[in-house]
Design an enzyme around this catalytic site. Structure first.
Site, mmCIF file in Angstrom:
data_model
loop_
_atom_site.group_PDB
_atom_site.id
_atom_site.type_symbol
_atom_site.label_atom_id
_atom_site.label_comp_id
_atom_site.label_asym_id
_atom_site.label_seq_id
_atom_site.Cartn_x
_atom_site.Cartn_y
_atom_site.Cartn_z
ATOM 1 N N ASN A 252 18.202 23.156 -15.146
ATOM 2 C CA ASN A 252 17.387 23.704 -13.894
ATOM 3 C C ASN A 252 17.045 22.253 -12.902
ATOM 4 O O ASN A 252 16.336 21.371 -13.471
ATOM 5 C CB ASN A 252 16.111 24.194 -13.976
ATOM 6 C CG ASN A 252 16.026 25.387 -15.181
ATOM 7 O OD1 ASN A 252 16.879 26.294 -15.252
ATOM 8 N ND2 ASN A 252 15.415 25.038 -16.243
ATOM 9 N N GLU A 285 21.912 16.841 -19.769
ATOM 10 C CA GLU A 285 21.225 17.583 -18.658
ATOM 11 C C GLU A 285 21.111 17.033 -17.300
ATOM 12 O O GLU A 285 21.325 17.425 -16.318
ATOM 13 C CB GLU A 285 19.917 18.086 -19.129
ATOM 14 C CG GLU A 285 20.041 19.300 -20.541
ATOM 15 C CD GLU A 285 20.853 20.177 -20.452
ATOM 16 O OE1 GLU A 285 21.280 20.763 -19.338
ATOM 17 O OE2 GLU A 285 21.496 20.425 -21.513
ATOM 18 N N GLU A 307 30.358 22.059 -17.918
ATOM 19 C CA GLU A 307 29.780 21.937 -19.258
ATOM 20 C C GLU A 307 30.896 20.852 -19.833
ATOM 21 O O GLU A 307 30.294 19.953 -20.678
ATOM 22 C CB GLU A 307 30.046 23.071 -19.935
ATOM 23 C CG GLU A 307 28.891 24.188 -19.539
ATOM 24 C CD GLU A 307 27.618 23.484 -19.718
ATOM 25 O OE1 GLU A 307 27.234 22.471 -20.050
ATOM 26 O OE2 GLU A 307 26.716 24.033 -18.863
#
Length: 851
Positions: A252, A285, A307
């Site tokens: 996020n 991340e 990814e």
């Protein structure tokens, strides 16, 4: 279990414009009840919706209006009620225990891939970007976080125990990256050298455990800024540990959520592999903050871009922060070989896969999107060179920032930067499934060596037998014993067969393909070429990553029936002088696969003897205690080797493990974190009900999630049927966090032949509870894979298939097909090679090889 509903809203959605006059608005919406909705055209009267038609199957709602909404800008306002669920997706509650032992809940979000629609009605697709103004009304003694920094916090007028927290407006972003967290947390903070405020939020009283991740994050942000030549676009970044969390972590924007084990490190109680894992996950991340968040894939078909790229660059980042980890060698064992294992199956899929329904999105969060994606990007980076690769990345990020892009857009930027035919090469790797097997033979012509290469698709079931064999454009490197770590030749193999002339190569020199195991292909050498390479394993003149690649290719060829397994066992014995952790790790993994296979025979003990023979010399060299000057990799190797010897029942290892375990339990001498897994595994495998009870007690007492997980993963090693049943019951108890049940059941399935049967029966008996718990997310796929793919009897493939026909799991459909294929492949392997393996092991026993 349904939980108390929580009112969310009112929510305002700002339209730029109604593009076409309409009296309906269709949005994504799931598990939400709309109370009222209205649309106010700019400067005009509000129009109230008169009907809400829910299409639950498609997770949509249609708002109907009594009159036509004219083109132009306006505001859509919705009041609704949603639920704080227990599904670890959408807006959900996460259970934690306070330092005083009280059970409480935090409210957290997980929206990727398609679950923002469970928190608020929205257009929940990656290409429909917007800015978000988030305000949260929360208890005043709780921490409230969202993507952006807090700009206002004031008492809530209707209740003095509540406050309203308002966050700054986000940049233009996709819904799946929106996040909010409400709970009790401590934090540690620092500023990166670029002035970004970095915080790591931990459970209360554990701020100290956030320091390692904080240090990694503060080094990582400037590394990516320099690498991409694009600054981090937000004023802050928070990294937060969530108790109940399905994935490893979620990127996020500005508020990255993690499992506790992927973020928290305790100086005393965390092992070396946990530190490495945290460094990699933080690196992964934070890479997404640029690659995924700033530039987002157009649609889920291009998920691999996000990814695969992050899974590659996390290693680049960790290599920069911790060069002593030798992380690129570990990449080959952790990602590259794992991807090849899956991609040799008929039930694999291309990297780019078309996606329709949300359940299909969950299915592609697999080793192809992550590990094969990362592997082909590593190959591409090597083919282009670092300088042009960086230049192309900068062009791509600059051109598409705050927008969406497809795979082709990245190829175009890299092509412009490098002048090489990137799209033509890479389409062969991303648009078709599988990878090539390169067969090579050589001929000495005076002072030169001529190599004859041919490519065919590699199949886990044996030689490719189709009509039109797919072809790849393969960047091939060739090295020789004259200079093992540099390429003698680099070529792009763009046809089924080709010859390569190597100048000035003496007859006594070896020649090897795929320097550094970078190209995503397997190699099969002529027997003369292979014979000449084997001394390079014994005398270590082949670099570690090449020794690993050679052994792994041979093992896969044996599994596929293209060479005899006995040949591979002979090669494995040549690793007697091996010092490298990752090479041992891969060897260990392959011997584990073979052990599982042979657990279906009556000579399982003989393969254990072989394991002991291979591992005991390195075990003796290493000993139990760290020596001065040792580092990270020595600690990892010691844990691996002792675990392998202990599990195989090596007498001296077993005795020492029992002694150290007793001292640990009695508090005389606490085991170092790096020795706990191997010791726990050894004593459980060769222990009784008292041992299991002690382990369960240690689990209950453990304050750190890492220690609980460490114990959960080894419980399945226990051998007696009653104790196995006890462990399976424990897996579904309140003592185990929902996301960790999978590793307990998987551990039982991987622990023994009886464990495998018992775990499969347990899954069938408890299917409804397990399926409801994971609601079709990727944890259900992982559970199925861990539990059934060790079987090696044809009829088991049929049984698995029949069970899932009557108990459908849409998001695990492909995994189920892959498992059934693997069971049949195991059965064929066993039929083909069991007898010759048995004969070889017996003959070895009669006349042990000279070391």
């Amino acid at each position: 279990m349904r939980t108390p509903v929580t009112v969310l809203g009112p929510l305002k959605q700002y339209f730029r414009k109604v593009r076409q006059a309409t009296n309906q608005i269709v949005m994504n919406c799931a598990d939400i009840d709309i109370i009222t909705a209205s649309y106010a055209p700019e400067g005009d009267e509000e129009i109230h919706a008169t009907g809400f038609n829910y299409q639950n199957e498609d997770e949509k709602v249609t708002l109907s209006f009594p009159s036509t909404l004219q083109t132009g800008t306006g505001t859509l306002k919705i009041d609704f009620v949603g639920e704080l669920n227990d599904k670890m997706k959408g807006f959900y509650r996460s259970k934690y225990t306070t330092p005083s032992g009280e059970v409480r809940y935090a409210a957290v979000t997980q929206f990727e891939a398609t679950d923002a629609r469970r928190a608020f009605p929205c257009w929940d697709e990656p290409a429909i970007k917007a800015t978000f103004d988030v305000s949260l009304v929360v208890p005043k003694d709780r921490v409230a976080l969202s993507n952006m920094n807090v700009i206002d916090r004031k008492p809530y007028p209707d209740d003095e125990n509540l406050v309203e927290v308002k966050f700054a407006r986000t940049p233009v972003m996709s819904t799946y990256l929106v996040a909010f967290v409400v709970g009790e947390y401590d934090f540690v903070e620092t500023r990166s050298k670029d002035g970004v405020c970095v915080r790591v939020y931990t459970p209360v009283g554990k701020a100290e455990q956030g320091k390692f991740a904080l240090e990694v994050a503060a080094k990582t942000l400037p590394f990516y800024k320099d690498y991409f030549n694009v600054p981090y676009p937000l004023p802050k970044i928070d990294l937060i540990a969530i108790a109940d969390f399905a994935a490893g972590a979620m990127e996020n924007w500005g508020l990255v959520t993690y499992r506790e084990t992927a973020l928290l490190i305790d100086q005393k109680n965390s092992c070396s592999s946990s530190r490495q894992w945290v460094a990699l996950v933080v690196g992964h991340e934070l890479a997404h903050q640029w690659f995924g968040n700033l530039v987002t894939m157009e649609w889920w078909t291009h998920l691999w871009l996000n990814e695969g790229f992050a899974s590659w660059i996390e290693y680049l980042c960790v290599d920069h922060c911790f060069p002593e980890y030798d992380i690129w060698t570990q990449f080959v064992s952790a990602d590259y070989t794992r991807a090849q294992e899956l991609d040799g199956l008929d039930n694999s899929h291309p990297i780019e896969v078309s996606v329709g329904h949300p359940s299909e999105v969950d299915e592609i969060f697999d080793a192809i999107s992550y590990s094969k994606g990362a592997s082909v990007i590593r190959m591409l980076h090597d083919y282009i060179g670092d300088m042009d690769f960086k230049k192309g990345m900068n062009m791509y990020l600059t051109k598409f920032q705050q927008k969406n892009a497809a795979t082709e857009d990245l190829w175009e930027s890299l092509e412009n930067a490098s002048g090489k035919p990137i799209a033509a090469v890479m389409n062969t790797w991303t648009k078709q499934m599988g990878f090539p097997l390169i067969y090579v033979e050589s001929e000495q012509v005076e002072d030169d060596r001529v190599l004859k290469l041919s490519q065919r698709k590699f199949c886990a079931s044996g030689p490719y037998v189709g009509e039109d064999c797919p072809q790849w454009m393969v960047p091939i490197t060739v090295s020789t014993s004259e200079d093992p770590s540099h390429a003698k030749a680099k070529i792009l193999m763009d046809k089924p067969e080709m010859s390569v002339l190597l100048k000035n190569v003496n007859p006594d020199q070896w020649v090897k393909l795929n320097l550094g195991t970078v190209g995503f292909y397997r190699t099969q050498y002529s027997s003369a070429m292979l014979e000449s390479l084997l001394p390079g394993i014994r005398d270590l003149s082949l670099p570690p990553v090449d020794r690993l690649g050679l052994q792994n290719d041979l093992f896969s060829l044996a599994r596929a029936g293209m060479i005899s397994t006995v040949e591979v066992l002979k090669v494995m014995e040549a690793f007697v002088n091996e010092p490298n952790y990752t090479v041992w790790s891969d060897l260990s993994c392959n011997l584990g696969i073979l052990s599982t296979l042979l657990s279906h025979t009556d000579f399982y003990e003989e393969i254990q003897e072989f394991v002991k023979d291979v591992f005991s010399p390195i075990g003796e060299r290493l000993g139990w205690d760290p020596k001065p000057g040792e580092g990270h990799l020595d600690a990892l190797l010691r844990g691996l080797v002792l675990g392998k010897l202990g599990k195989a029942g090596h007498k001296a290892t077993l005795e020492e493990a029992r002694r150290r375990f007793k001292d640990h339990v009695e508090g005389k001498q606490i085991l170092s974190a790096d020795l706990r897994s191997p010791v726990y595994l050894t004593v459980l495998k060769h222990g009784d009900s008292t041992t299991l009870d002690i382990m369960l007690k240690l689990h209950k007492q453990a304050d750190m999630q890492e220690e609980k997980n460490r114990i959960e993963r080894v419980l399945g090693a226990t051998l007696s049927p009653e104790l196995i049943q006890k462990v399976l019951t424990f897996a579904l108890s309140e003592e185990v966090r929902p996301q960790d049940t999978v590793s307990v059941i998987g551990g039982v399935a991987g622990g023994s032949k009886h464990g495998r049967k018992a775990a499969w029966k347990f899954i069938k008996d408890n299917w409804e509870e397990l399926y409801n718990r994971y609601q079709g997310g990727f944890l259900i796929s992982r559970l199925i894979k861990l539990s059934v793919e060790g079987f090696a009897i044809d009829k088991m493939a049929g049984e698995v298939k029949v069970f899932f026909e009557s108990h459908p799991a849409p998001s695990a459909e492909r995994t189920i097909q892959q498992c059934c294929e693997n069971i049949l492949l195991n059965a064929a392997w066993l039929k083909r090679d069991a007898e010759s393996i048995h004969q070889y092991l017996l003959q070895r026993k009669a006349s042990p090889p000279a070391v």
